[in-house]
Design a protein around this motif. Structure first.
Motif, short mmCIF file in Angstrom:
data_model
loop_
_atom_site.label_atom_id
_atom_site.label_comp_id
_atom_site.label_asym_id
_atom_site.label_seq_id
_atom_site.Cartn_x
_atom_site.Cartn_y
_atom_site.Cartn_z
N PHE A 128 0.59 -1.20 -0.08
CA PHE A 128 -0.08 0.02 0.02
C PHE A 128 0.81 1.50 0.16
O PHE A 128 0.48 2.38 -0.55
CB PHE A 128 -0.93 0.06 1.41
N LEU A 129 1.83 1.12 0.54
CA LEU A 129 2.90 2.43 0.69
C LEU A 129 4.03 2.34 -0.55
O LEU A 129 5.03 3.32 -0.57
CB LEU A 129 3.47 2.64 2.05
N ARG A 130 4.05 1.12 -1.01
CA ARG A 130 4.99 0.60 -2.32
C ARG A 130 6.43 1.08 -1.98
O ARG A 130 7.41 1.49 -2.60
CB ARG A 130 4.77 1.77 -3.48
N TYR A 131 6.83 0.43 -0.53
CA TYR A 131 8.43 0.49 -0.36
C TYR A 131 8.74 -0.83 -0.58
O TYR A 131 8.21 -1.84 -0.54
CB TYR A 131 8.34 0.79 1.37
N ASN A 132 10.11 -0.84 -1.11
CA ASN A 132 10.69 -2.29 -1.23
C ASN A 132 11.79 -2.26 -0.29
O ASN A 132 12.10 -1.36 0.61
CB ASN A 132 11.50 -1.89 -2.76
N SER A 133 12.17 -3.52 0.00
CA SER A 133 13.23 -3.80 0.79
C SER A 133 14.36 -3.15 0.99
O SER A 133 15.01 -2.39 2.07
CB SER A 133 13.60 -5.37 1.04
N TRP A 134 14.86 -2.60 -0.10
CA TRP A 134 16.21 -1.95 -0.40
C TRP A 134 16.01 -0.50 0.13
O TRP A 134 17.10 0.33 0.21
CB TRP A 134 16.99 -2.31 -1.66
N GLU A 135 14.80 -0.11 0.25
CA GLU A 135 14.58 1.41 0.44
C GLU A 135 14.72 1.90 1.66
O GLU A 135 15.02 2.96 2.14
CB GLU A 135 13.28 1.90 0.14
N ILE A 136 15.12 0.77 2.56
CA ILE A 136 15.81 1.28 3.86
C ILE A 136 17.14 1.77 3.90
O ILE A 136 17.74 2.63 4.82
CB ILE A 136 15.93 -0.29 4.84
N LEU A 137 17.83 1.59 2.78
CA LEU A 137 19.24 2.29 2.57
C LEU A 137 19.19 3.45 1.48
O LEU A 137 19.79 4.30 1.58
CB LEU A 137 20.19 1.11 1.70
N GLN A 138 17.99 3.03 0.63
CA GLN A 138 17.87 4.35 -0.45
C GLN A 138 17.27 5.48 0.21
O GLN A 138 17.55 6.96 -0.18
CB GLN A 138 17.25 3.80 -1.59
N HIS A 139 15.98 5.35 0.72
CA HIS A 139 15.19 6.32 1.41
C HIS A 139 14.88 6.25 2.94
O HIS A 139 13.64 6.12 3.16
CB HIS A 139 13.88 6.47 0.50
N PRO A 140 15.84 5.92 3.56
CA PRO A 140 15.53 5.44 5.14
C PRO A 140 14.73 6.66 5.74
O PRO A 140 13.83 6.25 6.38
CB PRO A 140 16.91 5.48 5.63
N LEU A 141 14.83 7.95 5.48
CA LEU A 141 14.15 9.09 6.17
C LEU A 141 12.46 8.85 5.55
O LEU A 141 11.57 8.94 6.51
CB LEU A 141 14.65 10.57 5.77
N ASP A 142 12.33 8.74 4.60
CA ASP A 142 10.93 8.50 4.07
C ASP A 142 10.29 7.34 4.89
O ASP A 142 9.01 7.47 5.09
CB ASP A 142 10.75 8.62 2.73
N LEU A 143 11.15 6.26 4.77
CA LEU A 143 10.50 5.03 5.22
C LEU A 143 10.17 5.08 6.70
O LEU A 143 9.03 5.02 7.32
CB LEU A 143 11.42 3.76 5.07
N PHE A 144 11.31 5.56 7.52
CA PHE A 144 10.94 5.86 8.87
C PHE A 144 10.05 6.76 9.32
O PHE A 144 9.32 6.69 10.38
CB PHE A 144 12.45 5.94 9.61
N SER A 145 9.81 7.70 8.56
CA SER A 145 8.63 8.85 8.88
C SER A 145 7.46 8.21 8.62
O SER A 145 6.64 8.47 9.56
CB SER A 145 8.99 9.94 7.78
#
Length: 218
Positions: free
Chosen positions: A162-179
């Protein structure tokens, strides 16, 4: 080399059955491509590849000697990051709503076969991880951690679907993910669907894993 030989010997049955099941999924997909001249469901191959990663990690870890806690913690973190990719394939059933009526049955077979393989890889990897955790933790802590992992996997599937995050986005876009994660955690009333999905999907995975363990027991 000896590790690879031991791995293949000890897990020959599992590898063989998984290979047959995965090949069936690919054959079904090829039949659909041939009949419809559409590559739409080709993404299922990539999703299944991602589902193989956590199983590959635990398969490797169970064949090597006990690692130091720090080293194991790193592997565990990587494994947990990729684990939701395995049950995620179930949510690809949502794509059936755009299927043409006369071949809906084939689309159901294609997506369901990939989803089944995802669940098998998920369950096998969890069994391996439970075995690995026995080297480091007491039984009560392991039971609690396994339940937590199952519901975290449900949350991970929500983030992916639903939010369209991939596993590797913890490295690519960590701020957006954790926000987004913190927003869900701190404002539950505004994210009821996220909590409901996480709870129900986590419950589904928990019951499925419990049944798998009972049937998998020698």
């Amino acid at each position: 080399m000896n590790t690879i030989k031991t791995l293949l010997f000890n897990r020959f049955k599992i590898f063989s059955l998984l290979s047959i099941s995965i090949m069936l999924s690919i054959v079904l997909l090829m039949v659909r491509i041939k009949l419809t001249h559409s590559f739409f469901y080709l993404f299922l191959v990539w999703n299944l590849f991602l589902a193989v990663i956590p199983f590959s990690i635990t398969t490797y870890l169970v064949t090597v000697s006990k690692r130091k806690k720090v080293g194991f913690a790193i592997w565990f973190s990587i494994w947990l990051t990729f684990l939701p990719n395995a049950p995620y394939i179930i949510t690809d059933l949502l794509h059936l709503k755009i299927s043409s009526n006369h071949l809906l049955w084939l689309d159901v077979l294609v997506v369901s076969s990939f989803a089944l393989n995802g669940l098998l890889l998920f369950s096998l990897s969890l069994v391996d991880m439970e075995t690995l955790l026995n080297r480091y933790l007491k039984k009560k802590k392991i039971n609690f951690l396994m339940i937590l992992i199952l519901f975290l996997s449900g949350f991970g599937v929500y983030l992916g679907r639903f939010l369209r995050y991939n596993s590797w986005e913890i490295l690519q876009h960590p701020l957006d993910l954790f926000s987004d994660i913190f927003n869900i955690l701190l404002s539950p009333n505004q994210h009821l669907e996220a909590w409901l999905f996480t709870f129900l999907f986590g419950l589904f995975l928990s019951i499925g894993f419990w049944m798998f363990k009972v049937l998998h027991r020698p």
